[in-house]
Scaffold this motif. Structure first.
Motif, PDB file in Angstrom:
ATOM      1  N   LEU A  46      27.948  51.422  56.196  1.00 46.39           N
ATOM      2  CA  LEU A  46      26.850  52.254  55.709  1.00 46.39           C
ATOM      3  C   LEU A  46      26.398  53.194  56.821  1.00 46.39           C
ATOM      4  CD1 LEU A  46      24.717  49.539  53.888  1.00 46.39           C
ATOM      5  CD2 LEU A  46      26.469  51.035  52.918  1.00 46.39           C
ATOM      6  N   PRO A  47      25.914  54.378  56.473  1.00 44.94           N
ATOM      7  CA  PRO A  47      25.446  55.302  57.506  1.00 44.94           C
ATOM      8  C   PRO A  47      24.164  54.790  58.173  1.00 44.94           C
ATOM      9  CG  PRO A  47      24.996  56.189  55.327  1.00 44.94           C
ATOM     10  CD  PRO A  47      25.791  54.936  55.140  1.00 44.94           C
ATOM     11  N   VAL A  48      23.899  55.269  59.369  1.00 45.68           N
ATOM     12  CA  VAL A  48      22.686  54.866  60.091  1.00 45.68           C
ATOM     13  C   VAL A  48      21.452  55.265  59.286  1.00 45.68           C
ATOM     14  CG1 VAL A  48      21.328  55.250  62.179  1.00 45.68           C
ATOM     15  CG2 VAL A  48      23.810  54.983  62.348  1.00 45.68           C
ATOM     16  N   ASP A  49      21.412  56.504  58.819  1.00 47.58           N
ATOM     17  CA  ASP A  49      20.309  56.940  57.958  1.00 47.58           C
ATOM     18  C   ASP A  49      20.751  56.728  56.515  1.00 47.58           C
ATOM     19  OD1 ASP A  49      18.253  58.088  56.549  1.00 47.58           O
ATOM     20  OD2 ASP A  49      18.696  60.138  57.175  1.00 47.58           O
ATOM     21  N   ASP A  50      20.321  55.633  55.939  1.00 47.90           N
ATOM     22  CA  ASP A  50      20.755  55.262  54.599  1.00 47.90           C
ATOM     23  C   ASP A  50      19.676  55.547  53.554  1.00 47.90           C
ATOM     24  OD1 ASP A  50      22.611  54.223  52.775  1.00 47.90           O
ATOM     25  OD2 ASP A  50      21.734  52.227  52.890  1.00 47.90           O
ATOM     26  N   SER A  51      18.785  56.494  53.838  1.00 46.88           N
ATOM     27  CA  SER A  51      17.674  56.754  52.919  1.00 46.88           C
ATOM     28  C   SER A  51      18.127  57.186  51.518  1.00 46.88           C
ATOM     29  CB  SER A  51      16.696  57.757  53.518  1.00 46.88           C
ATOM     30  OG  SER A  51      17.349  58.925  53.936  1.00 46.88           O
ATOM     31  N   PRO A  52      19.196  58.009  51.359  1.00 48.72           N
ATOM     32  CA  PRO A  52      19.623  58.323  49.993  1.00 48.72           C
ATOM     33  C   PRO A  52      20.246  57.115  49.273  1.00 48.72           C
ATOM     34  CG  PRO A  52      20.438  59.982  51.522  1.00 48.72           C
ATOM     35  CD  PRO A  52      19.895  58.840  52.336  1.00 48.72           C
ATOM     36  N   GLY A  53      20.851  56.198  50.041  1.00 45.70           N
ATOM     37  CA  GLY A  53      21.445  54.997  49.457  1.00 45.70           C
ATOM     38  C   GLY A  53      22.647  55.256  48.582  1.00 45.70           C
ATOM     39  N   ASN A  54      23.359  56.367  48.820  1.00 47.99           N
ATOM     40  CA  ASN A  54      24.469  56.695  47.930  1.00 47.99           C
ATOM     41  C   ASN A  54      25.786  57.011  48.642  1.00 47.99           C
ATOM     42  OD1 ASN A  54      23.741  59.171  49.024  1.00 47.99           O
ATOM     43  ND2 ASN A  54      24.026  60.289  47.115  1.00 47.99           N
ATOM     44  N   GLU A  55      25.935  56.618  49.896  1.00 47.57           N
ATOM     45  CA  GLU A  55      27.203  56.901  50.568  1.00 47.57           C
ATOM     46  C   GLU A  55      27.673  55.719  51.404  1.00 47.57           C
ATOM     47  OE1 GLU A  55      26.973  59.664  54.178  1.00 47.57           O
ATOM     48  OE2 GLU A  55      25.165  60.172  53.068  1.00 47.57           O
ATOM     49  N   ILE A  56      28.979  55.692  51.629  1.00 51.49           N
ATOM     50  CA  ILE A  56      29.604  54.693  52.489  1.00 51.49           C
ATOM     51  C   ILE A  56      30.710  55.377  53.292  1.00 51.49           C
ATOM     52  CG2 ILE A  56      29.131  52.698  51.019  1.00 51.49           C
ATOM     53  CD1 ILE A  56      31.997  52.845  50.004  1.00 51.49           C
ATOM     54  N   TYR A  57      31.132  54.722  54.331  1.00 50.28           N
ATOM     55  CA  TYR A  57      32.287  55.143  55.106  1.00 50.28           C
ATOM     56  C   TYR A  57      33.334  54.049  55.016  1.00 50.28           C
ATOM     57  CZ  TYR A  57      29.440  58.837  57.072  1.00 50.28           C
ATOM     58  OH  TYR A  57      28.646  59.955  57.212  1.00 50.28           O
ATOM     59  N   MET A  58      34.555  54.435  54.706  1.00 49.35           N
ATOM     60  CA  MET A  58      35.678  53.509  54.703  1.00 49.35           C
ATOM     61  C   MET A  58      36.529  53.824  55.924  1.00 49.35           C
ATOM     62  SD  MET A  58      35.203  51.522  52.192  1.00 49.35           S
ATOM     63  CE  MET A  58      36.702  50.607  52.443  1.00 49.35           C
ATOM     64  N   ILE A  59      36.880  52.781  56.654  1.00 46.30           N
ATOM     65  CA  ILE A  59      37.669  52.944  57.873  1.00 46.30           C
ATOM     66  C   ILE A  59      38.852  51.987  57.793  1.00 46.30           C
ATOM     67  CG2 ILE A  59      37.645  52.824  60.401  1.00 46.30           C
ATOM     68  CD1 ILE A  59      34.429  52.964  59.945  1.00 46.30           C
ATOM     69  N   GLU A  60      40.042  52.522  58.015  1.00 44.36           N
ATOM     70  CA  GLU A  60      41.253  51.696  57.995  1.00 44.36           C
ATOM     71  C   GLU A  60      42.045  51.959  59.261  1.00 44.36           C
ATOM     72  OE1 GLU A  60      45.467  52.175  55.988  1.00 44.36           O
ATOM     73  OE2 GLU A  60      43.968  51.655  54.476  1.00 44.36           O
ATOM     74  N   GLU A  61      42.451  50.885  59.902  1.00 41.56           N
ATOM     75  CA  GLU A  61      43.364  50.986  61.046  1.00 41.56           C
ATOM     76  C   GLU A  61      44.658  50.327  60.628  1.00 41.56           C
ATOM     77  OE1 GLU A  61      43.733  49.886  65.779  1.00 41.56           O
ATOM     78  OE2 GLU A  61      42.267  48.827  64.555  1.00 41.56           O
ATOM     79  N   SER A  62      45.750  51.076  60.727  1.00 44.50           N
ATOM     80  CA  SER A  62      47.039  50.526  60.326  1.00 44.50           C
ATOM     81  C   SER A  62      48.115  50.858  61.349  1.00 44.50           C
ATOM     82  CB  SER A  62      47.443  51.054  58.947  1.00 44.50           C
ATOM     83  OG  SER A  62      47.501  52.457  58.965  1.00 44.50           O
ATOM     84  N   VAL A  63      49.176  50.072  61.296  1.00 42.57           N
ATOM     85  CA  VAL A  63      50.323  50.252  62.176  1.00 42.57           C
ATOM     86  C   VAL A  63      51.176  51.394  61.621  1.00 42.57           C
ATOM     87  CG1 VAL A  63      52.433  49.152  63.022  1.00 42.57           C
ATOM     88  CG2 VAL A  63      50.333  47.819  62.780  1.00 42.57           C
ATOM     89  N   VAL A  64      51.699  52.211  62.497  1.00 37.08           N
ATOM     90  CA  VAL A  64      52.611  53.261  62.063  1.00 37.08           C
ATOM     91  C   VAL A  64      53.940  52.615  61.710  1.00 37.08           C
ATOM     92  CG1 VAL A  64      53.860  55.340  62.738  1.00 37.08           C
ATOM     93  CG2 VAL A  64      51.510  55.002  63.491  1.00 37.08           C
ATOM     94  N   THR A  65      54.357  52.802  60.485  1.00 35.08           N
ATOM     95  CA  THR A  65      55.648  52.279  60.037  1.00 35.08           C
ATOM     96  C   THR A  65      56.577  53.455  59.781  1.00 35.08           C
ATOM     97  OG1 THR A  65      55.016  52.353  57.713  1.00 35.08           O
ATOM     98  CG2 THR A  65      54.532  50.310  58.916  1.00 35.08           C
ATOM     99  N   ALA A  66      57.839  53.161  59.572  1.00 35.50           N
ATOM    100  CA  ALA A  66      58.800  54.219  59.269  1.00 35.50           C
ATOM    101  C   ALA A  66      58.374  54.955  58.002  1.00 35.50           C
ATOM    102  CB  ALA A  66      60.194  53.633  59.107  1.00 35.50           C
ATOM    103  N   TYR A  67      57.822  54.231  57.030  1.00 34.91           N
ATOM    104  CA  TYR A  67      57.372  54.862  55.781  1.00 34.91           C
ATOM    105  C   TYR A  67      56.206  55.807  56.050  1.00 34.91           C
ATOM    106  CZ  TYR A  67      55.273  55.446  51.208  1.00 34.91           C
ATOM    107  OH  TYR A  67      54.725  55.979  50.082  1.00 34.91           O
ATOM    108  N   ALA A  68      55.229  55.351  56.817  1.00 31.85           N
ATOM    109  CA  ALA A  68      54.046  56.170  57.091  1.00 31.85           C
ATOM    110  C   ALA A  68      54.397  57.397  57.926  1.00 31.85           C
ATOM    111  CB  ALA A  68      52.979  55.349  57.802  1.00 31.85           C
TER     112      ALA A  68
END
Length: 78
Positions: A46-68
């Motif tokens: 969630l953002p630090v200023d969550d006053s609107p209450g309508n947003e999120i952040y998605m964070i993904e860390e992944s390994v680099v594969t031959a496909y990626a």
């Protein structure tokens, strides 16, 4: 081994829609953890200023594969 960090800011129409999305992402994270070993971390934040209450952040860390690291497929023009 190198990795890729992907972030996304998602804005929803209201806090109820955000809550529904957070629940869906919980299910995705629960599935990803045991089934996708190339994904090192998957975080919903969630953002630090969550006053609107309508947003999120998605964070993904992944390994680099031959496909990626490969080029995306060509668009089908038919």
């Amino acid at each position: 081994m190198s990795g890729i960090l992907t972030t996304a800011r998602l804005v929803f129409k209201d806090s109820a829609a955000r809550d529904k999305a957070i629940e869906a992402f919980r299910n995705i994270i629960a599935f990803t953890t045991p089934n996708e070993p190339e994904v090192l971390q998957y975080v919903c934040a969630l953002p630090v200023d969550d006053s609107p209450g309508n947003e999120i952040y998605m964070i993904e860390e992944s390994v680099v594969t031959a496909y990626a690291a490969s080029e995306p497929p060509e668009a089908d023009e038919s």
